[in-house]
Design an enzyme around this catalytic site. Structure first.
Site, PDB file in Angstrom:
ATOM      1  N   ASP A   1      51.450  43.156  41.211  1.00 48.98           N
ATOM      2  CA  ASP A   1      51.338  43.456  42.638  1.00 48.98           C
ATOM      3  C   ASP A   1      50.814  42.257  43.429  1.00 48.98           C
ATOM      4  O   ASP A   1      49.815  42.358  44.118  1.00 48.98           O
ATOM      5  CB  ASP A   1      50.395  44.669  42.777  1.00 48.98           C
ATOM      6  CG  ASP A   1      50.235  45.124  44.210  1.00 48.98           C
ATOM      7  OD1 ASP A   1      51.222  45.077  44.953  1.00 48.98           O
ATOM      8  OD2 ASP A   1      49.108  45.530  44.575  1.00 48.98           O
TER       9      ASP A   1
ATOM     10  N   GLU B   1      45.929  45.805  32.742  1.00 45.32           N
ATOM     11  CA  GLU B   1      46.733  47.023  32.746  1.00 45.32           C
ATOM     12  C   GLU B   1      48.038  46.880  31.972  1.00 45.32           C
ATOM     13  O   GLU B   1      49.121  47.186  32.495  1.00 45.32           O
ATOM     14  CB  GLU B   1      47.028  47.471  34.174  1.00 45.32           C
ATOM     15  CG  GLU B   1      45.790  47.866  34.949  1.00 45.32           C
ATOM     16  CD  GLU B   1      46.110  48.427  36.343  1.00 45.32           C
ATOM     17  OE1 GLU B   1      47.283  48.445  36.735  1.00 45.32           O
ATOM     18  OE2 GLU B   1      45.157  48.851  37.019  1.00 45.32           O
TER      19      GLU B   1
ATOM     20  N   TYR C   1      42.060  54.599  40.736  1.00 49.90           N
ATOM     21  CA  TYR C   1      42.269  54.729  42.189  1.00 49.90           C
ATOM     22  C   TYR C   1      42.328  56.208  42.572  1.00 49.90           C
ATOM     23  O   TYR C   1      43.339  56.686  43.082  1.00 49.90           O
ATOM     24  CB  TYR C   1      43.550  53.980  42.588  1.00 49.90           C
ATOM     25  CG  TYR C   1      43.376  52.475  42.516  1.00 49.90           C
ATOM     26  CD1 TYR C   1      42.895  51.757  43.598  1.00 49.90           C
ATOM     27  CD2 TYR C   1      43.660  51.780  41.336  1.00 49.90           C
ATOM     28  CE1 TYR C   1      42.707  50.384  43.526  1.00 49.90           C
ATOM     29  CE2 TYR C   1      43.473  50.409  41.252  1.00 49.90           C
ATOM     30  CZ  TYR C   1      42.994  49.719  42.353  1.00 49.90           C
ATOM     31  OH  TYR C   1      42.804  48.359  42.275  1.00 49.90           O
TER      32      TYR C   1
ATOM     33  N   GLU D   1      38.231  47.817  38.700  1.00 49.27           N
ATOM     34  CA  GLU D   1      38.925  47.900  40.000  1.00 49.27           C
ATOM     35  C   GLU D   1      38.726  49.299  40.556  1.00 49.27           C
ATOM     36  O   GLU D   1      38.757  50.283  39.807  1.00 49.27           O
ATOM     37  CB  GLU D   1      40.445  47.697  39.857  1.00 49.27           C
ATOM     38  CG  GLU D   1      40.895  46.290  39.614  1.00 49.27           C
ATOM     39  CD  GLU D   1      42.422  46.160  39.529  1.00 49.27           C
ATOM     40  OE1 GLU D   1      43.144  46.964  40.163  1.00 49.27           O
ATOM     41  OE2 GLU D   1      42.873  45.260  38.807  1.00 49.27           O
TER      42      GLU D   1
HETATM   43  C1  BDP Z   1      45.908  47.812  40.160  1.00 49.14           C
HETATM   44  C2  BDP Z   1      46.395  46.417  39.773  1.00 49.14           C
HETATM   45  C3  BDP Z   1      46.322  45.455  40.942  1.00 49.14           C
HETATM   46  C4  BDP Z   1      46.962  46.084  42.163  1.00 49.14           C
HETATM   47  C5  BDP Z   1      46.205  47.367  42.512  1.00 49.14           C
HETATM   48  C6  BDP Z   1      46.787  48.049  43.747  1.00 49.14           C
HETATM   49  O1  BDP Z   1      45.630  45.929  38.704  1.00 49.14           O
HETATM   50  O2  BDP Z   1      46.969  44.253  40.605  1.00 49.14           O
HETATM   51  O3  BDP Z   1      47.009  45.225  43.265  1.00 49.14           O
HETATM   52  O4  BDP Z   1      46.377  48.244  41.412  1.00 49.14           O
HETATM   53  O5  BDP Z   1      47.747  48.771  43.594  1.00 49.14           O
HETATM   54  O6  BDP Z   1      46.336  48.782  39.288  1.00 49.14           O
HETATM   55  O7  BDP Z   1      46.291  47.807  44.830  1.00 49.14           O
END
Ligand code: BDP
Length: 660
Positions: A216, A455, A508, A544
């Site tokens: 991404d 990932e 997330y 993250e």
């Molecule tokens: C995570 C990835 C990261 C993405 C992020 C996203 O590690 O590179 O930019 O998601 O979707 O899973 O913002």
């Protein structure tokens, strides 16, 4: 399209070396690559000539992308065989012009620069002249005066060639450096990608193809880091490996020097404190320096005097003299089942994930941006970052060493999603990249952990052997640092987790899962931590978490993509972190420090907007939430001896010094 060598057959994997975890065996085994990759530094015996500035440039837009090779563009000036444009180096080429076909270009681009080499370099045959490319994304070939001198696969690490002999052949003409760079990614590159040919003439023009990637961020390309020439004597210090330790107030610097070109080696190794005073010395090529009343290297906000650096000066004497001065920090790193220890004290990562990314420059190294980012990190009270998702410039790691910012150093193993990227060729390349990464970054005190991937599809069956091999190899290269990869897979199905030292999880909640439902975060995050810890009993970093926020977009009650929503996601995560950090959670790294460019797609509005700063480094509301939190964490976790600290620019009451 011709990917020229990207799909070439590689040698079988080299045998693995399992080092005993003892400092001297460490020094004996680090980096099986031939030759060192010391950062070029000026000294009384070494000159450095920077080649940053304007280069001549052309993209090979021929259908096969191989016209440059067919017509041997490297044999004469680029301007003699077609149109050229100005191209700054270092910089990505993608955003420099108004031409979208250059922004989205796939294939070979050609850079050229003529250099006037000092006469003394030509006349004195006792010096080596080395051409160094800080990084070129992705695959590159280098010629000097039409003769190939280097070839390198991989977009994020330096490579070199000795060119003294070549430029001395015809001292009257300037030295012409030509570099061809190809950004094509295949299933065996890091990161992987595929080229898809669109053959339906009713849908696509003749010969149409696209690059698919599984990560991404925008696949910026070009000469991203400085290109330079430097000299050394013909007998020279080729590599230095340092491992440090301490006991009470005595520091130990285990070092090993590798020398090339000398018949007999005669050395003086001097360790100097930051006042330039000698604190220990030796004449051995390998040994231990003892430092009384040692000043340890401490992270920013953990100690009154963070980031203390010594200088290890290696002086080679004999026929010629070579001097190389390496900044080093004395510190230890250790992991228990619930803690991450630096210098035997619990360290909690409160930091960020970054990208090398900015307007116009793309991934090009830019000093104003680097210094601005470090000022923002310090303003935020961040003590760490992860080099998501590839090794950053050495210049950035040097800043980390000097400012006490702790680094999780990640290799470009991002987007390993296709089962074909778990084959032998991919693994061999991945091992090579780890060799190159450890060789380059092994002496940075700021680097406390290696991350071998982000990932990957770690629940696929081949992931078990792949990650076992990769992690064991990395530990053999460097038994002094923990090794991990970043997972977002299911705790029960993750095949590599048994081999990592620390679990690093990305999640997330209320974004990619249950979008809009902020109320699910506490329960889902709690479950995430409990599941991983109960299964592995290893410390966990939330590597993250975050949410997109378009700067200036507001809604109360919060809705997705607003600054308010991003804020509330963070606050919900923080509540759970505060419970779990008392147990086994050892860090939290926000995704992301700043907005960054991605490929175009229906989920991205001019890039990823999960930054707490905009791409232009202006704060969103979330930056202030994080700033309060990080300073408060710092005040809770700093060493008890440190009571006099009053942060600059402080406005918050909790920033006041703790009482003894
Ligand atoms: C995570 C990835 C990261 C993405 C992020 C996203 O590690 O590179 O930019 O998601 O979707 O899973 O913002």
């Amino acid at each position: 399209m011709d990917s020229r060598g990207l799909d070439r057959v590689r040698a079988p994997a080299q045998p693995f070396m399992f080092a005993a975890v003892c400092l001297f065996s460490v020094l004996g085994t680090v980096c099986p690559l031939s030759g060192g990759m010391l950062f070029p530094r000026e000294s009384t015996s070494r000159d450095v000539k920077h080649l940053s500035g304007l280069w001549v440039f052309r993209a090979d837009k021929s259908p096969s992308r191989s016209l440059g090779f067919e017509k041997a563009w490297f044999k004469s000036r680029l301007s003699e065989n077609g149109p050229v444009i100005d191209m700054p180096v270092p910089a990505s080429y993608n955003d420099i012009t108004q031409d979208s076909s250059l922004r989205d270009f796939l294939g070979w681009v050609w850079y050229e620069r003529e250099v006037v080499v000092p006469a003394s370099w030509i006349q004195n045959k006792e010096i080596r002249v080395v051409l160094r490319v800080g990084s070129a994304h992705y695959y590159s070939i280098v010629w000097v005066n039409g003769v190939q001198v280097a070839e390198h696969i991989g977009g994020h690490l330096p490579f070199e060639a000795e060119i003294g002999g070549l430029i001395r052949k015809d001292p009257t003409r300037p030295c012409r450096i030509t570099i061809a760079v190809n950004n094509t990614l295949t299933l065996e590159t890091l990161p992987p990608g595929t080229i898809q040919h669109m053959d339906d003439p009713t849908m696509y023009p003749n010969g149409y193809f696209v690059q698919n990637t599984y990560f991404d961020f925008f696949n910026y390309a070009g000469l991203h880091r400085p290109v330079l020439l430097y000299t050394t004597p013909t007998a020279y210090v080729d590599d230095i490996t340092v491992v440090t330790d301490f006991s009470d107030n005595i520091g130990f610097v285990h070092y090993k020097v590798s020398v090339q070109g000398a018949i007999t080696v005669s050395l003086k190794v001097t360790l100097m404190n930051n006042d330039g005073e000698c604190v220990a010395s030796s004449t051995e090529q390998e040994g231990v320096l003892r430092v009384v009343d040692v000043n340890l290297w401490w992270p920013y906000l953990m100690h009154e005097k963070p980031a203390y650096l010594y200088t290890l000066e290696v002086r080679l004497t004999g026929d010629g003299e070579d001097v190389y001065a390496l900044p080093i920090g004395i510190r230890t790193v250790e992991v228990t089942s619930t803690q991450f220890l630096i210098n035997n004290k619990p360290f909690y990562f409160h930091g960020v994930n970054k990208h090398e990314d900015s307007d116009i420059r793309g991934k090009g190294l830019d000093w104003p941006l680097i210094v601005k980012d470090f000022n923002l990190l310090k303003w935020l009270g961040a003590n760490s970052f992860r080099t998501s998702h590839y090794p950053y410039a050495e210049e950035i790691l040097q800043m980390c060493d000097r400012h006490g910012i702790v680094v999780i150093d990640e290799c470009p193993g991002v987007g390993i999603k296709d089962i074909r990227s778990f084959g032998n060729a991919s693994l061999t390349h991945h091992l090579d990249v780890m060799d190159e990464l450890v060789r380059r970054d092994k002496n940075h005190p700021s680097v406390v952990m290696w991350s071998v991937a982000n990932e990957p599809a770690s629940e696929m069956p081949p992931a078990e052997l792949y990650f076992m091999t990769l992690i064991k190899h990395t530990k053999a290269l460097d038994p002094t640092r923990p090794v991990t990869y970043i997972t977002n897979s299911n705790y029960a199905r993750d095949k590599g987790a048994p081999f990592v030292d620390i679990i690093c999880v990305n999640s997330y909640f209320s974004w990619y899962h249950d979008p809009g439902h902020l109320e699910v975060i506490p329960i889902q995050l709690n479950t995430q931590f409990e599941n991983w810890y109960n299964r592995y009993q290893k410390p966990i970093i939330q590597s993250e978490y975050g949410a997109d926020a378009v700067s200036g977009l507001h809604s109360d009650p919060p809705m997705m993509f607003t600054e308010e929503y991003q804020k509330v996601v963070l606050q919900n995560y923080h509540n759970v972190f505060d419970q779990k950090r008392k147990q086994y959670v050892v860090g939290e790294l926000i995704w992301n420090f700043a907005d960054f460019m991605t490929a175009q797609g229906i989920t991205r509005v001019m890039g990823n907007k999960k930054g707490i700063f905009t791409r232009q480094r202006q704060p969103k509301a979330a930056a202030f939430i994080l700033r309060e939190r990080y300073w408060s964490l710092a005040n809770q976790t700093m060493l008890p001896s440190w009571t006099k600290y009053i942060p600059e620019h402080s406005v918050c009451p909790h920033l006041q010094p703790r009482q003894p």
